[in-house]
Design an enzyme around this catalytic site. Structure first.
Site, short mmCIF file in Angstrom:
data_model
loop_
_atom_site.label_atom_id
_atom_site.label_comp_id
_atom_site.label_asym_id
_atom_site.label_seq_id
_atom_site.Cartn_x
_atom_site.Cartn_y
_atom_site.Cartn_z
N ASP A 170 0.72 -0.98 -0.35
CA ASP A 170 0.09 -0.09 0.10
C ASP A 170 0.67 1.68 0.12
O ASP A 170 0.83 2.60 -0.44
CB ASP A 170 -0.65 0.01 1.38
CG ASP A 170 -2.15 1.43 1.14
OD1 ASP A 170 -2.70 1.31 0.49
OD2 ASP A 170 -1.51 2.20 2.31
N MET A 251 -6.88 6.71 3.39
CA MET A 251 -7.00 7.80 2.47
C MET A 251 -5.72 7.67 1.26
O MET A 251 -5.69 8.51 -0.19
CB MET A 251 -7.03 9.04 3.12
CG MET A 251 -8.49 9.21 4.34
SD MET A 251 -10.17 8.94 3.68
CE MET A 251 -10.12 10.40 2.23
N ARG A 252 -4.48 7.25 2.12
CA ARG A 252 -4.07 6.46 0.55
C ARG A 252 -4.14 7.00 -0.76
O ARG A 252 -3.52 7.52 -1.53
CB ARG A 252 -2.57 6.03 1.24
CG ARG A 252 -1.51 5.73 0.63
CD ARG A 252 -0.43 5.48 1.11
NE ARG A 252 0.41 5.84 2.49
CZ ARG A 252 0.13 5.02 3.50
NH1 ARG A 252 -0.02 3.89 3.42
NH2 ARG A 252 0.98 5.33 4.25
N ALA A 253 -4.93 5.94 -0.73
CA ALA A 253 -5.57 5.29 -2.07
C ALA A 253 -5.81 7.17 -2.80
O ALA A 253 -5.63 7.33 -3.54
CB ALA A 253 -6.47 4.30 -2.32
#
Length: 710
Positions: A170, A251-253
């Site tokens: 991720d 929320m990284r995506a």
């Protein structure tokens, strides 16, 4: 641009998606780097090295210099990566100084990690932190230091050699799966260009100088345009809806998709993010983020992406008439939604909303290669002198392969097996059954099941071992794992008077140097011997056994172990899975394991001994562990039970750590597995008293190891 020794970036055929991902990371390093997954021989390293040739010169305090390609070896220490105290200057000049590491050397360049899946996890964390923040902070050895480190991070790996943990997957911004094309024209073009390059590298590179120059100039233009690219609320809502539909964590995506879409719009010469930019960003940024479990297959199929885009479009249309639409981001969006220039504060707020989407990248390279449908102009301006257009087609090889699908999403590790008979039977069923089971997770933290003693440090997280990267325990005469500063000073201090030192720096001699004895954790070889005979074939028993094995395999994945699976059935023992670090392959093999027939337990134990001995020759640092799942009813061969017990005693005499899980059920129990456990000097458990999860809990909590035979 392209040196004589380097293969030109624009000459690469059939890897357009990889080239595009590298371009976008070069335009906006805040994306977080590119992870390249694929089999050997797919030009992964060639493309990455070619990228460095396109980077513009770097201007620093020493003047202009070429951008660097810094390769990080798998065996690098943390000191070598982030930097450390300059011990030579401390001892020679008596002043504190910092010695920069590889991250500093990669500033404004490319940091390349081949076989990143074999790198220590804590080093991967360090790399990804630096790539995301653009700086390196070092607080160690009495040194507090910070320096910029803006680079394009590229990691390559072969999934068959073991996967990265989902948490580390991720952290990479983009992931590309590469494979050799099956199109004849493309394969011909690849071979022809490689042969031409090997025959005359300088002449071959000269053919692509102009094409590479065009790409480099486009990247610089995209960098300049990036702060002005608008990401309005409708496209931001599309991104949020898309990420929500794939149920990605955190929320990284969303941030990575937003940054990638903005970079793609800048690369294509647009001043506003469109739906096409969002789709391409999703193809690169989301597939690997769907993987939460080590046994989940990464990937998003075209159909899944189409459906998600349709749902996101419906969400955008539904909200488009709402005046209160994303009020919070309206305040941050500034000029994004108004279409006017806006104020500088508005622009800054919009960039803050995207957490850096408006900052310029410092490194870059690229190739016009993301497909003809993405350029609204569709004109010939994007083509280089070799007539390679945005779709990656070349004069020698025809189609450039296009952008491959990311592959179908995984449907789970074990799937549904064949129908199982409730009758324990004796192997006389008309056809072989297959093991099936639903993997379950152990949630509460437990002590590790580990091999006693101190190992030699095969990278992992299970047993204690002497390593090159663990914590420094004490001084040592071996300096290969770094110097022990205090140990060196204490060794030199008593000799200062006899060396004539009255003042000034420490008088140091070679015999004073002390290394650091470091201790960490290692991964082990876990050999599963699974009794798959007819007496084990009842459905409820198979489900319990399979659940136990899958949970243990998940633990092996987390501990970075190698695993092997031996099936015992019929007339012999079969090595169904040779030792591998890819435990998801182990689960797939387990799901198709055949059952029925007699129980040649002696053959299974001897096969385990053979596997352990052979693997020791290949990987002598990795210590073995044996897990035997059986009801103890040895029925194969001559004198089956005595032979099995003799084989068990042989393994015990060699000092192997072992666990026996008794799968016997019924009103009358023979206790044969318990006898085998005594012969193996192994921990003994009964499956019928435990669920699959509890089996794994007890195994992992069994810190005590039985005494070894004399």
């Amino acid at each position: 641009m392209a040196g004589e020794a380097g293969f030109p970036f624009s000459a690469v055929v059939g890897q357009e998606r990889l080239q595009l991902a590298l371009i976008l990371s070069a335009v906006h390093p805040g994306i977080g780097g590119v992870l390249v997954r694929g089999e050997k021989g797919t030009a992964k390293s060639t493309v990455v090295r070619a990228l460095a040739q396109l980077l513009p010169p770097v201007v620093d305090e020493t003047g202009a210099r070429p951008a660097r390609l810094v390769e990080l070896p798998v065996g690098a220490t943390e000191d070598r990566v982030v930097g450390s105290l300059d011990l030579e200057r401390v001892l020679r000049d008596g002043e504190q100084a910092f010695r920069p590491g590889l991250l500093a050397a990669a500033h404004h360049g490319v940091l390349y990690v081949d076989e990143v899946n074999l790198l220590h996890d804590h080093l991967v964390d360090v790399l990804l932190d630096a790539a995301a923040m653009g700086r390196v902070h070092v607080e160690r050895d009495g040194v507090s230091h910070s320096h910029p480190a803006r680079f394009v991070l590229v990691g390559t790996m072969n999934p068959e050699e073991g996967e990265l943990r989902p948490q580390l997957l991720d952290r990479f911004g983009l992931t590309v799966d590469v494979a050799a094309s099956r199109e004849v024209d493309v394969r011909m073009a690849v071979v022809r260009r490689r042969l031409d390059y090997e025959a005359d590298p300088a002449a071959f590179a000269a053919r692509y100088v102009d094409a590479d120059q065009v790409v480099a100039e486009r990247i610089l233009t995209a960098r300049d345009r990036l702060p002005e690219v608008a990401l309005d609320n409708s496209e931001l809502r599309r991104i949020a809806a898309l990420c929500a539909s794939f149920d990605v964590d955190g929320m990284r995506a969303d941030l990575v998709v937003a940054r990638t879409a903005t970079a793609h719009a800048a690369w294509r010469g647009r001043d506003r993010v469109t739906e096409d930019d969002v789709r391409i960003a999703a193809e690169l940024a989301l597939p690997h983020r769907r993987r939460r479990d080590p046994f989940d297959e990464p990937g998003i199929s075209e159909q899944q992406l189409d459906e998600a885009m349709e749902n996101a479009a419906a969400e955008v249309e539904k909200a488009s008439g709402d005046e209160g639409f994303d009020e919070s981001c309206d305040r941050l969006g500034g000029a994004s939604d108004r279409g006017d220039g806006g104020s500088a504060d508005d622009d800054a707020a919009r960039r803050d909303c995207l957490d850096g989407a408006g900052t310029q990248g410092l490194d870059g390279s690229g190739k016009p290669g993301d497909g003809p449908d993405d350029d609204p102009d569709g004109g010939p301006d994007d083509r280089g002198p070799d007539d390679r257009g945005p779709d990656g087609r070349g004069p020698e090889g025809g189609p450039g392969g296009g952008a491959p699908d990311a592959g179908p999403a995984g449907s789970g590790p074990t799937g549904a097996g064949s129908s199982q008979s409730e009758d324990p039977g004796n192997g006389s069923r008309p056809g072989p059954e297959r093991l099936s089971g639903t993997p379950t997770s152990v949630t509460k933290p437990l002590p590790r099941w580990e091999v006693p003693g101190i190992g030699e440090g095969a990278p992992g997280r299970r047993s204690r071992a002497r390593t090159r990267t663990g914590r420094a325990v004490r001084p040592d005469t071996d300096t290969s794992a770094g110097l022990h500063l205090l140990g060196t000073v204490f060794a030199a201090a008593p000799r200062q008077f006899e060396r004539g030192r009255l003042s000034g720096p420490l008088a140091l001699a070679a015999e004073d140097l002390r290394g650091a004895y470091r201790e960490g954790r290692e991964g082990n070889l876990v050999v599963f011997v699974v009794d798959a005979s007819g007496s084990m074939a009842a459905r409820d028993r198979l489900t319990a056994v399979t659940g136990a094995i899958v949970t243990l395999l998940r633990d092996a994945y987390q501990r970075r172990d190698k695993v092997a699976v031996i099936s015992v059935r019929g007339a012999e023992a079969e090595l169904v899975l040779p030792p591998t670090s890819s435990v998801d392959i182990a689960v797939r093999r387990l799901a198709g394991l055949r059952t029925g027939g007699k129980t040649p337990l002696a053959a299974g134990l001897l096969k385990a001994r053979e596997v352990i001995a052979r693997e020791h020759l290949r990987d002598p640092r990795r210590r073995p562990m044996l897990v035997l799942l059986t009801d103890g009813r040895a029925t194969g061969g001559t004198d089956p039970l005595p032979r099995a017990r003799t084989a068990a005693r042989l393994l015990a005499a060699e000092g192997h750590t072992a666990m026996v899980i008794d799968c016997e059920r019924g009103m009358i129990r023979l206790g044969l597995a318990a006898e085998l456990a005594r012969d193996l000097r192994a921990r003994y458990l009964r499956l019928d008293e435990l669920s699959g999860d509890t089996v794994a809990e007890v195994v992992r909590a069994s810190g005590r190891t039985p005494a070894r035979a004399a």
